[in-house]
Write a protein that holds these residues in place. Structure first.
Motif, PDB file in Angstrom:
ATOM      1  N   ASN A  49      39.884 -17.557  26.581  1.00  0.00           N
ATOM      2  CA  ASN A  49      40.581 -16.306  26.880  1.00  0.00           C
ATOM      3  C   ASN A  49      40.566 -16.116  28.390  1.00  0.00           C
ATOM      4  N   ASP A  50      40.917 -14.931  28.858  1.00  0.00           N
ATOM      5  CA  ASP A  50      41.014 -14.706  30.300  1.00  0.00           C
ATOM      6  C   ASP A  50      39.659 -14.742  31.011  1.00  0.00           C
ATOM      7  N   TYR A  51      38.562 -14.796  30.271  1.00  0.00           N
ATOM      8  CA  TYR A  51      37.239 -14.888  30.891  1.00  0.00           C
ATOM      9  C   TYR A  51      36.724 -16.318  30.959  1.00  0.00           C
ATOM     10  N   GLY A  52      37.465 -17.286  30.415  1.00  0.00           N
ATOM     11  CA  GLY A  52      37.047 -18.681  30.481  1.00  0.00           C
ATOM     12  C   GLY A  52      37.038 -19.336  29.118  1.00  0.00           C
ATOM     13  N   SER A  53      36.379 -20.499  29.062  1.00  0.00           N
ATOM     14  CA  SER A  53      36.344 -21.308  27.841  1.00  0.00           C
ATOM     15  C   SER A  53      34.921 -21.456  27.331  1.00  0.00           C
ATOM     16  N   THR A  54      34.816 -21.563  26.012  1.00  0.00           N
ATOM     17  CA  THR A  54      33.536 -21.765  25.351  1.00  0.00           C
ATOM     18  C   THR A  54      33.674 -22.943  24.400  1.00  0.00           C
ATOM     19  N   PRO A  55      32.835 -23.982  24.563  1.00  0.00           N
ATOM     20  CA  PRO A  55      32.887 -25.104  23.618  1.00  0.00           C
ATOM     21  C   PRO A  55      32.038 -24.809  22.385  1.00  0.00           C
ATOM     22  N   VAL A  56      32.448 -25.358  21.244  1.00  0.00           N
ATOM     23  CA  VAL A  56      31.675 -25.240  20.012  1.00  0.00           C
ATOM     24  C   VAL A  56      32.082 -26.389  19.090  1.00  0.00           C
ATOM     25  N   LYS A  57      31.176 -26.831  18.267  1.00  0.00           N
ATOM     26  CA  LYS A  57      31.488 -27.825  17.232  1.00  0.00           C
ATOM     27  C   LYS A  57      31.936 -27.067  15.985  1.00  0.00           C
ATOM     28  N   SER A  58      32.947 -27.599  15.298  1.00  0.00           N
ATOM     29  CA  SER A  58      33.398 -26.924  14.079  1.00  0.00           C
ATOM     30  C   SER A  58      32.258 -26.898  13.067  1.00  0.00           C
ATOM     31  N   GLY A  59      32.183 -25.778  12.361  1.00  0.00           N
ATOM     32  CA  GLY A  59      31.098 -25.542  11.429  1.00  0.00           C
ATOM     33  C   GLY A  59      29.999 -24.677  12.022  1.00  0.00           C
TER      34      GLY A  59
END
Length: 157
Positions: A49-59
């Motif tokens: 979003n406009d505050y940046g990116s967040t990585p995550v693994k599905s699940g």
């Protein structure tokens, strides 16, 4: 007796209602499925979003920064086409509390900080599809139903 109430009232007036009630982050569980409905875990997903990116693994569940802007999600897996989605940002009860209680300044603060907004808490992306998830369709304990982005765009016209 009145002093704690006075201090609390001053805090609420100086900040926004949602800033007091809500964190600046929000949990979201991201799952991925094949078109046949088989759950695939471990895909590399990025929420932006406009505050940046967040990585995550599905699940898994991660924390994303609240914002008035929608959240874009892309999940990549070597055996499947990309799964993409948009999670709609909706005003939460804190924003309405500001408006009802006359906290116009608080509403502006909460809007600018993003604390007045919430995303769906559980989404299931489908490989090869672009889905839209709207928190207004969310039911406790179940994934938020997604709608095809093409249908959502066509109905907006």
């Amino acid at each position: 007796m009145f002093r704690p109430i006075l201090i609390l009232s001053a805090c609420l007036a100086a900040t926004g209602c949602a800033s007091v009630v809500n964190d600046s982050t929000h949990p979201i569980k991201v799952e991925t499925k094949t078109e046949a409905g088989q759950v695939v875990t471990g895909a590399d997903c990025k929420l932006t979003n406009d505050y940046g990116s967040t990585p995550v693994k599905s699940g898994e569940t991660t924390q994303v920064r609240r914002s008035s802007k929608d959240l874009d999600i892309v999940c990549k897996h070597p055996d499947n086409p990309d799964a993409t989605a948009r999670a709609i940002s909706r005003a939460n009860a804190g924003m309405f509390g500001n408006i009802i209680l006359g906290g116009g300044i608080g509403a502006i603060i909460d809007h600018n900080k993003g604390t007045a907004y919430t995303y769906p808490t559980w989404v299931q992306l489908v490989y090869g599809q672009m889905l839209v998830f709207d928190r207004s369709a969310e039911k406790d304990g179940t994934p938020t139903p997604g709608t095809a982005a093409v249908a959502a765009t066509a109905s907006a016209k």
